[in-house]
Enzyme design. Structure first.
Site, PDB file in Angstrom:
ATOM      1  N   GLU A  85      18.907   0.447  29.205  1.00  0.00           N
ATOM      2  CA  GLU A  85      19.665   0.406  30.465  1.00  0.00           C
ATOM      3  C   GLU A  85      18.849   0.709  31.720  1.00  0.00           C
ATOM      4  O   GLU A  85      19.233   0.303  32.827  1.00  0.00           O
ATOM      5  CB  GLU A  85      20.853   1.366  30.405  1.00  0.00           C
ATOM      6  CG  GLU A  85      20.457   2.822  30.526  1.00  0.00           C
ATOM      7  CD  GLU A  85      21.666   3.762  30.622  1.00  0.00           C
ATOM      8  OE1 GLU A  85      22.746   3.408  30.141  1.00  0.00           O
ATOM      9  OE2 GLU A  85      21.511   4.853  31.172  1.00  0.00           O
TER      10      GLU A  85
ATOM     11  N   ASP B  55      28.791   2.742  27.315  1.00  0.00           N
ATOM     12  CA  ASP B  55      28.560   2.906  28.750  1.00  0.00           C
ATOM     13  C   ASP B  55      27.081   3.158  28.996  1.00  0.00           C
ATOM     14  O   ASP B  55      26.613   3.088  30.133  1.00  0.00           O
ATOM     15  CB  ASP B  55      29.392   4.082  29.297  1.00  0.00           C
ATOM     16  CG  ASP B  55      29.367   4.150  30.814  1.00  0.00           C
ATOM     17  OD1 ASP B  55      29.519   3.082  31.443  1.00  0.00           O
ATOM     18  OD2 ASP B  55      29.192   5.249  31.374  1.00  0.00           O
TER      19      ASP B  55
ATOM     20  N   ARG C  96      24.151   9.134  26.116  1.00  0.00           N
ATOM     21  CA  ARG C  96      22.828   8.609  26.477  1.00  0.00           C
ATOM     22  C   ARG C  96      22.457   7.527  25.465  1.00  0.00           C
ATOM     23  O   ARG C  96      22.720   7.679  24.267  1.00  0.00           O
ATOM     24  CB  ARG C  96      21.756   9.698  26.456  1.00  0.00           C
ATOM     25  CG  ARG C  96      21.755  10.623  27.669  1.00  0.00           C
ATOM     26  CD  ARG C  96      21.355   9.904  28.968  1.00  0.00           C
ATOM     27  NE  ARG C  96      21.403  10.772  30.137  1.00  0.00           N
ATOM     28  CZ  ARG C  96      22.456  10.943  30.931  1.00  0.00           C
ATOM     29  NH1 ARG C  96      23.583  10.293  30.683  1.00  0.00           N
ATOM     30  NH2 ARG C  96      22.387  11.737  31.982  1.00  0.00           N
TER      31      ARG C  96
ATOM     32  N   HIS D 156      26.857   2.494  32.841  1.00  0.00           N
ATOM     33  CA  HIS D 156      26.762   3.916  33.217  1.00  0.00           C
ATOM     34  C   HIS D 156      27.747   4.257  34.344  1.00  0.00           C
ATOM     35  O   HIS D 156      27.364   4.839  35.359  1.00  0.00           O
ATOM     36  CB  HIS D 156      25.314   4.239  33.631  1.00  0.00           C
ATOM     37  CG  HIS D 156      24.927   5.634  33.256  1.00  0.00           C
ATOM     38  ND1 HIS D 156      23.840   5.942  32.481  1.00  0.00           N
ATOM     39  CD2 HIS D 156      25.506   6.826  33.531  1.00  0.00           C
ATOM     40  CE1 HIS D 156      23.757   7.239  32.309  1.00  0.00           C
ATOM     41  NE2 HIS D 156      24.763   7.803  32.943  1.00  0.00           N
TER      42      HIS D 156
HETATM   43  P1  NAI Z   1      27.677  19.932  27.626  1.00  0.00           P
HETATM   44  O1  NAI Z   1      26.359  20.605  27.722  1.00  0.00           O
HETATM   45  O2  NAI Z   1      28.896  20.607  28.201  1.00  0.00           O
HETATM   46  O3  NAI Z   1      28.013  19.601  26.093  1.00  0.00           O
HETATM   47  C1  NAI Z   1      27.082  19.072  25.192  1.00  0.00           C
HETATM   48  C2  NAI Z   1      27.464  19.566  23.822  1.00  0.00           C
HETATM   49  O4  NAI Z   1      26.585  18.950  22.874  1.00  0.00           O
HETATM   50  C3  NAI Z   1      27.304  21.093  23.648  1.00  0.00           C
HETATM   51  O5  NAI Z   1      28.493  21.645  23.123  1.00  0.00           O
HETATM   52  C4  NAI Z   1      26.144  21.228  22.681  1.00  0.00           C
HETATM   53  O6  NAI Z   1      26.269  22.365  21.812  1.00  0.00           O
HETATM   54  C5  NAI Z   1      26.267  19.932  21.909  1.00  0.00           C
HETATM   55  N1  NAI Z   1      25.031  19.597  21.198  1.00  0.00           N
HETATM   56  C6  NAI Z   1      23.759  19.814  21.580  1.00  0.00           C
HETATM   57  N2  NAI Z   1      22.905  19.403  20.617  1.00  0.00           N
HETATM   58  C7  NAI Z   1      23.670  18.924  19.617  1.00  0.00           C
HETATM   59  C8  NAI Z   1      23.378  18.367  18.352  1.00  0.00           C
HETATM   60  N3  NAI Z   1      22.109  18.236  17.919  1.00  0.00           N
HETATM   61  N4  NAI Z   1      24.413  17.975  17.570  1.00  0.00           N
HETATM   62  C9  NAI Z   1      25.703  18.127  17.999  1.00  0.00           C
HETATM   63  N5  NAI Z   1      26.044  18.660  19.178  1.00  0.00           N
HETATM   64  C10 NAI Z   1      25.035  19.041  19.982  1.00  0.00           C
HETATM   65  O7  NAI Z   1      27.473  18.487  28.277  1.00  0.00           O
HETATM   66  P2  NAI Z   1      28.585  17.515  28.868  1.00  0.00           P
HETATM   67  O8  NAI Z   1      28.803  17.825  30.311  1.00  0.00           O
HETATM   68  O9  NAI Z   1      29.748  17.472  27.963  1.00  0.00           O
HETATM   69  O10 NAI Z   1      27.809  16.112  28.823  1.00  0.00           O
HETATM   70  C11 NAI Z   1      27.462  15.499  27.587  1.00  0.00           C
HETATM   71  C12 NAI Z   1      26.540  14.330  27.869  1.00  0.00           C
HETATM   72  O11 NAI Z   1      27.244  13.313  28.559  1.00  0.00           O
HETATM   73  C13 NAI Z   1      25.357  14.670  28.815  1.00  0.00           C
HETATM   74  O12 NAI Z   1      24.266  15.199  28.088  1.00  0.00           O
HETATM   75  C14 NAI Z   1      25.026  13.341  29.409  1.00  0.00           C
HETATM   76  O13 NAI Z   1      24.012  12.746  28.631  1.00  0.00           O
HETATM   77  C15 NAI Z   1      26.315  12.512  29.259  1.00  0.00           C
HETATM   78  N6  NAI Z   1      26.889  12.124  30.548  1.00  0.00           N
HETATM   79  C16 NAI Z   1      27.176  10.803  30.764  1.00  0.00           C
HETATM   80  C17 NAI Z   1      27.740  10.385  31.959  1.00  0.00           C
HETATM   81  C18 NAI Z   1      28.118   8.949  32.221  1.00  0.00           C
HETATM   82  O14 NAI Z   1      28.349   8.575  33.383  1.00  0.00           O
HETATM   83  N7  NAI Z   1      28.214   8.104  31.210  1.00  0.00           N
HETATM   84  C19 NAI Z   1      27.992  11.331  33.051  1.00  0.00           C
HETATM   85  C20 NAI Z   1      27.710  12.711  32.688  1.00  0.00           C
HETATM   86  C21 NAI Z   1      27.157  13.080  31.489  1.00  0.00           C
END
Ligand code: NAI
Length: 329
Positions: A262, A257, A233, A294
């Site tokens: 954005e 990305d 993000r 994105h």
């Molecule tokens: P997820 O929920 O599986 O993993 C997120 C990880 O971040 C978790 O392990 C969590 O413990 C960790 N986390 C939370 N707060 C934290 C902190 N303060 N410091 C360090 N780690 C922390 O989520 P997933 O599916 O891996 O997605 C991650 C991010 O990717 C989403 O939140 C979304 O913003 C982004 N995303 C981007 C896309 C794109 O098209 N560019 C598409 C899908 C998701």
């Protein structure tokens, strides 16, 4: 159940229409316009709305949706930082999302950005098209035996960690939880990850804790000549400080990305507009920065998974069931 889809593109329609015959209780109307306070009124007469990453689902929008009798917001994405969950809960509006449609899609795009800025593919592509076959300005470095720092090792971060491991990189990880799948990774503090990594890739969600995680202070702690990739993000990176770091020659390359400005750009063709006050334009002026809009999620597999899970979420709601895909305040 009648669902009004906001911010839909041709590929959304195609993907959902392909699945719809398997969901006889659901009908969909598609709108091109995005969900915001002014467009929320269009939801009158529907049971649910379906929105995406750049929709404005703040307090005012939720108020309007409540007035229209909406009881369900279907997010056809993983992120939900654009939803006022407290306000939704106050009205009993449920918010369901698609948490992990294809982590590999985003992770592979993160590595594509890392490779592109390392090996200057964006420059090489243009040079060769102009019959310039010289290698000036294209020098990169091997990822093999270098160190990758993965910030956030959930589904996408874990997929990226595995890709980096496959490249023969040492993998450092930082997360509030340790992912047991990643037995090859070394969990370290954020400071240590910043200090030791040649490639830093951000995969944690945007929360109050992670807002501007990458700022002047954390950039200073990074190795000189580091590559930074953000597919998570935009708000994770303080853009002004990134620009300052790039100007100070801190980065070998930066692949984004997602970026702070954005929202107005995402999935829109603004090629005829003059963007007057844009820090994105400043970022694009640097030869070692590559920005995509994105598109990390944008693979055939991910679109199919998104439409199926979104419709499954609607069916679960219809049947009064519970799902882990619900997000709560
Ligand atoms: P997820 O929920 O599986 O993993 C997120 C990880 O971040 C978790 O392990 C969590 O413990 C960790 N986390 C939370 N707060 C934290 C902190 N303060 N410091 C360090 N780690 C922390 O989520 P997933 O599916 O891996 O997605 C991650 C991010 O990717 C989403 O939140 C979304 O913003 C982004 N995303 C981007 C896309 C794109 O098209 N560019 C598409 C899908 C998701």
């Amino acid at each position: 159940m009648k669902i009004l889809f906001y911010d839909t593109k041709e590929y959304d329609r195609a993907s959902f229409d392909r699945q719809l015959p398997a969901y006889p209780d659901i009908t969909i109307d598609y709108l091109k316009t995005d969900l915001a306070p002014a467009t929320a009124k269009l939801a009158k007469g529907y049971d649910a709305v379906c929105a995406f990453v750049s929709s404005d689902i703040g307090t005012k929008t939720i108020d309007e949706l409540h007035q229209c009798g909406i009881s369900l917001i279907l997010m056809r994405c993983a992120g939900f930082n654009n939803v006022d969950l407290k306000q939704a809960a106050a009205y009993g509006i449920k918010v369901l999302r698609v948490p992990g449609y294809s982590p590999e899609a985003v992770a592979e795009h993160a590595m594509a950005l890392a490779l592109a800025v390392n090996r200057k593919l964006h420059k090489a592509y243009v040079k060769v098209r102009e019959n310039d076959f010289s290698l000036n300005g294209l020098l990169g470095f091997n990822f093999h035996q270098k160190t990758a720092g993965i910030v956030g090792t959930g589904k996408i971060g874990a997929a990226m960690a595995k890709i980096c491991h496959g490249f023969g990189m040492k993998v450092l990880a930082y997360d509030v939880y340790h992912n047991p799948e990643l037995d090859f990774a070394e969990y370290v503090s954020l400071d240590e990850l910043l200090k030791r990594s040649d490639l830093i890739s951000l995969h944690c969600p945007l929360t109050d804790d992670t807002y501007h995680l990458i700022n002047r202070d954390t950039i200073q702690k990074m190795k000189d000549g580091v590559i930074l990739v953000n597919t998570s993000r935009g708000g994770l990176v303080k853009t002004q400080d990134l620009v300052e770091g790039i100007r100070a020659r801190k980065f070998f390359g930066v692949g984004l990305d997602v970026y702070e400005e954005e929202t107005k750009n995402v999935f829109e063709d603004r090629s005829d507009e003059i963007l007057e006050n844009s820090t994105t334009a400043r970022l694009l002026s640097f030869p070692n920065v590559m920005i995509t809009s994105h598109q990390g999620f944008f693979t055939q597999e991910a679109l199919a998974a998104i439409s199926q899970t979104t419709l499954d979420n609607a069916v679960t709601f219809l049947k009064g069931g519970t799902t882990e895909n619900e997000v709560k305040a």
